[in-house]
Design an enzyme around this catalytic site. Structure first.
Site, PDB file in Angstrom:
ATOM      1  CD  GLU A 138      -2.965  -0.790   2.396  1.00 28.28           C
ATOM      2  OE1 GLU A 138      -2.888   0.237   3.096  1.00 28.28           O
ATOM      3  OE2 GLU A 138      -3.721  -1.734   2.641  1.00 28.28           O
ATOM      4  CG  ASP A 193      -3.192   9.184   8.013  1.00 27.41           C
ATOM      5  OD1 ASP A 193      -3.134   7.966   8.260  1.00 27.41           O
ATOM      6  OD2 ASP A 193      -3.499   9.633   6.890  1.00 27.41           O
TER       7      ASP A 193
END
Ligand SMILES: Cc1ncc(COP(=O)(O)O)c(C=O)c1O
Lengths: 402, 275
Positions: B51, B62
């Site tokens: 990824e 995040d």
């Protein structure tokens, strides 16, 4: 949206033309749908509005006065200038109109914890205030750059019992405070209501914040009818995310004779690249849950905004404004830091009103256009905040250390 | 050969009766050259799926570790075009390992959706994970991406209730990524018991493989997930390993070595988890 009205949006998915929408993480999506259900029900519930208007009258101090700025009018020598005086509201700005509405929604949803982002600190103070009033714990995210320049508001929030969390990521101002609030929200979805401070974010925020702020425009219209017997020719407001402006503009959108002008912050000048004028200097993109005009580089990375006014220092703008700009219904112009400062001083000395640096931008534009307009031209400007919070910033521009 | 590289890899893993390891790193972290070496080294270090994070200034989902990783990449000059080019470089030597791009929508929108899909497919990208495109906005990029032959990997979360799942899974392909906690990347992990019941619930709604991520940082945790899910996603731990190798803010060989060593260790635990 019907062709013959500018005031019908958004559609049921939160789109104003191509703008708006719900660009959020899956974790938040069920909650946002829940919020929308609660909002749509509340909107049709007279008891909800009774509570809202009751607090508006007894707690916020509404209606705010409409004031004819006589000396300023004479000084500029043209149009008749009125201020809609939302700076007289409890807590000193229009932000409280919205936080009163949202805390009632939070209560309806049974939420037990409130979060907010703030730039100038006015929204943070307004949120901390209603949290104290409704006995809910409050966490406010604020960039460290803004904590420095809006120190009085930081202390006020603490006095009101809120926890102010320092945001050190990114540009350390409003956009980053918003990111951090979203991170908190995604972590505490079950308990927490996010009181967004402007007409941005995922649907239904742009719509509900507008509806809570539209009290400004509705009152102004009624008050102008009472004193002048007619609609204004021009309405003007400053734009950070665009909530005070949308509040003033919305009730006038379908009055085609009314010129509507939003004033963005041009910082050190549009050509310097150091500004916060998303419509004048940005292009469409997706951030913070909606599609709108954004300051961004060629790679779609968000660019830091610059303004002497912390409340306008945001690289985006509410999606409804983006749409109104594309439709040509509202004109978006800009004023620089220096122009806003000049307006700040002029207003203080001529009218005995120390404006916040945000509406000083709106006033800067009024100063540009009023002299050339006939004396029967009526301008109504949103004086959406008072300048107490800004005295440190202004002192610094004069080399004075308070 | 049928399906995408992702489909083939999961069929393969099922044949081996083991879970896969999906390794997340940010494109361009700590700099574009070292990043290309890191990504190219991941399959050899045991990553079954790569990824690649598309760096963004405002990564709202995040935590601090991936935020910092994104900032390093941007500071080192990484762009979306650079990310696509990174995939192209890796594909020169590796035509089997599935590569998924993960990130936020604005850089893609700015690049132009059609141009992006064309270039991504051409470079050898297999799938996309877009954090801020929920199923409500499927017309935006999901449907065109599927049309272009890419897998659209959907995030499901603890708040995705059963009523919502059919809509969320409607256009999903490749695998489903279960976000094990309500929260941002790089914080705590959920208990394997709650994850197991969540994965069971997902399996009742889809035949797609299920990957689980968020908060998994070591071999022991990864092995726990590997007994439940079809793949384990590890991200912040690799980004932290890269950060640990920085010297005065600059990437070094140690950034790469740290991350690859960690990948080997986690992969070892994942591979023997069901043995
Ligand atoms: C007094 C005042 N005016 C304007 C703004 C800008 O926000 P908006 O554009 O949403 O009205 C702020 C924000 O902090 C403010 O404090």
């Amino acid at each position: 949206m019907t062709d013959n009205s500018y005031a019908q949006g958004p559609d049921q998915d939160g789109h104003f033309g191509m703008f708006g929408g719900r660009y959020v993480a899956e974790t938040l999506m069920p909650l946002i749908l829940d919020l929308n259900r609660t909002w749509q029900e509340a909107r049709d519930d007279p008891e909800f509005w009774d509570a809202f208007h009751g607090l508006g009258r007894d707690y916020v101090g509404r209606p705010s006065p409409l004031y004819f700025a006589e000396r300023l009018t004479r000084h500029l020598g043209g149009a008749r200038i009125y201020f809609k005086r939302d700076e007289l509201n409890h807590t000193g700005s229009h932000k409280i109109n919205n936080t009163v509405g949202q805390i009632l929604l939070a209560q309806r949803m049974g939420k037990t914890r409130i979060i907010a982002e703030t730039g100038a600190g006015q929204h943070g103070v307004a949120t901390a205030t209603v949290c104290a009033r409704f006995n809910l714990p409050c966490v406010v995210y604020m960039g460290t750059k803004d904590i420095e320049r809006q120190a009085p508001n930081v202390f006020r929030m603490k006095l009101l019992g809120a926890e102010v969390r320092h945001v050190t990521s990114g540009s350390r101002s409003l956009k980053d405070a918003l990111n951090e609030a979203l991170r908190d929200w995604v972590t505490n979805v079950d308990s927490t209501f996010y009181i967004i401070g402007t007409v941005a974010g995922p649907h239904p925020y742009p719509e509900l914040v507008r509806e809570f702020q539209a009290i400004i425009g509705r009152e102004a219209k009624e008050q102008l009818m009472a004193v002048e017997g007619r609609l204004p020719d021009t309405v003007v407001a400053c734009i950070g995310g665009g909530s005070n402006a949308m509040g003033l503009f919305h009730p006038f959108l379908d009055d085609r004779t009314v010129d509507i002008i939003g004033v963005e912050a041009a910082g050190r000048g549009i050509e310097s690249g150091e500004h916060a004028a998303s419509i004048t200097g940005g292009r469409p993109g997706v951030l913070h849950g909606n599609r709108t005009y954004l300051l961004q580089d060629d790679d779609g990375q968000i660019v830091e905004a610059h303004s002497i006014s912390a409340g306008l220092d945001y690289p985006g703008i509410g999606p409804e404004h983006a749409w109104l700009a594309d439709q040509g219904r509202v004109s978006y112009v800009s004023a620089t830091d220096d122009e806003a400062l000049e307006a700040f001083h002029l207003c203080s000395r001529l009218e005995g009103i120390i404006p916040a640096l945000e509406p000083a931008h709106a006033l800067a534009h009024v100063m540009k256009i009023a002299p050339a307009l006939p004396d029967d031209h009526i301008i109504c400007m949103n004086m959406c905040g008072r300048g107490d919070k800004d005295v440190f910033t202004v002192a610094r521009t004069q080399g004075v250390d308070l | 050969m049928t399906g995408t590289r992702i489909d083939r890899r999961f069929a393969d893993l099922a044949g081996q009766r083991r879970a896969g390891l999906a390794a997340f790193v940010t494109a361009g972290d700590p700099d574009p050259i070292l990043s290309a070496r890191l990504v190219a080294g991941l399959p050899g270090a045991g990553a079954d799926i790569i990824e690649i994070g598309m760096p963004f200034t405002d990564p709202m989902a995040d935590g601090p570790v991936i935020q910092a990783s994104s900032q390093r990449a941007l500071k080192a000059g990484m762009t979306l075009a650079g990310t696509i080019d990174l995939v192209r470089q890796v594909r020169r030597h590796d035509d089997d390992t599935p590569i998924v791009l993960m990130g936020y929508y604005n850089p893609i929108y700015s690049y132009g959706n059609d141009a992006f899909l064309e270039d991504a497919v051409d470079a050898g990208v297999d799938g996309l994970i877009l954090v801020d495109l929920p199923s409500e906005e499927d017309r935006e990029l999901c449907l065109p991406a599927v049309e272009a032959g890419l897998n659209w990997i959907r995030l499901a979360t603890p708040t995705t209730d059963s009523k919502r799942l059919p809509d969320v899974l409607a256009h999903a392909s490749g695998f489903v990524y279960y976000v094990s906690i309500t929260g941002i990347t790089g914080t705590h992990a959920a208990t394997s018991q709650t994850i197991a019941s969540a994965v069971d619930r997902l399996r009742r709604h889809t035949d797609l493989p299920v990957a689980v991520g968020f908060g998994i940082r070591n071999g022991e945790q990864a092995a726990g997930i590997a007994r439940i899910a079809d793949a384990v996603v590890v991200g912040s731990a690799f980004c932290q390993a890269v950060a640990d190798g920085l010297d005065n803010g600059k990437g070094t060989d140690a950034s790469i070595d740290n991350a690859l060593t960690l990948c080997e260790a986690i992969s070892y635990d994942v591979r023997k988890a069901r043995a």
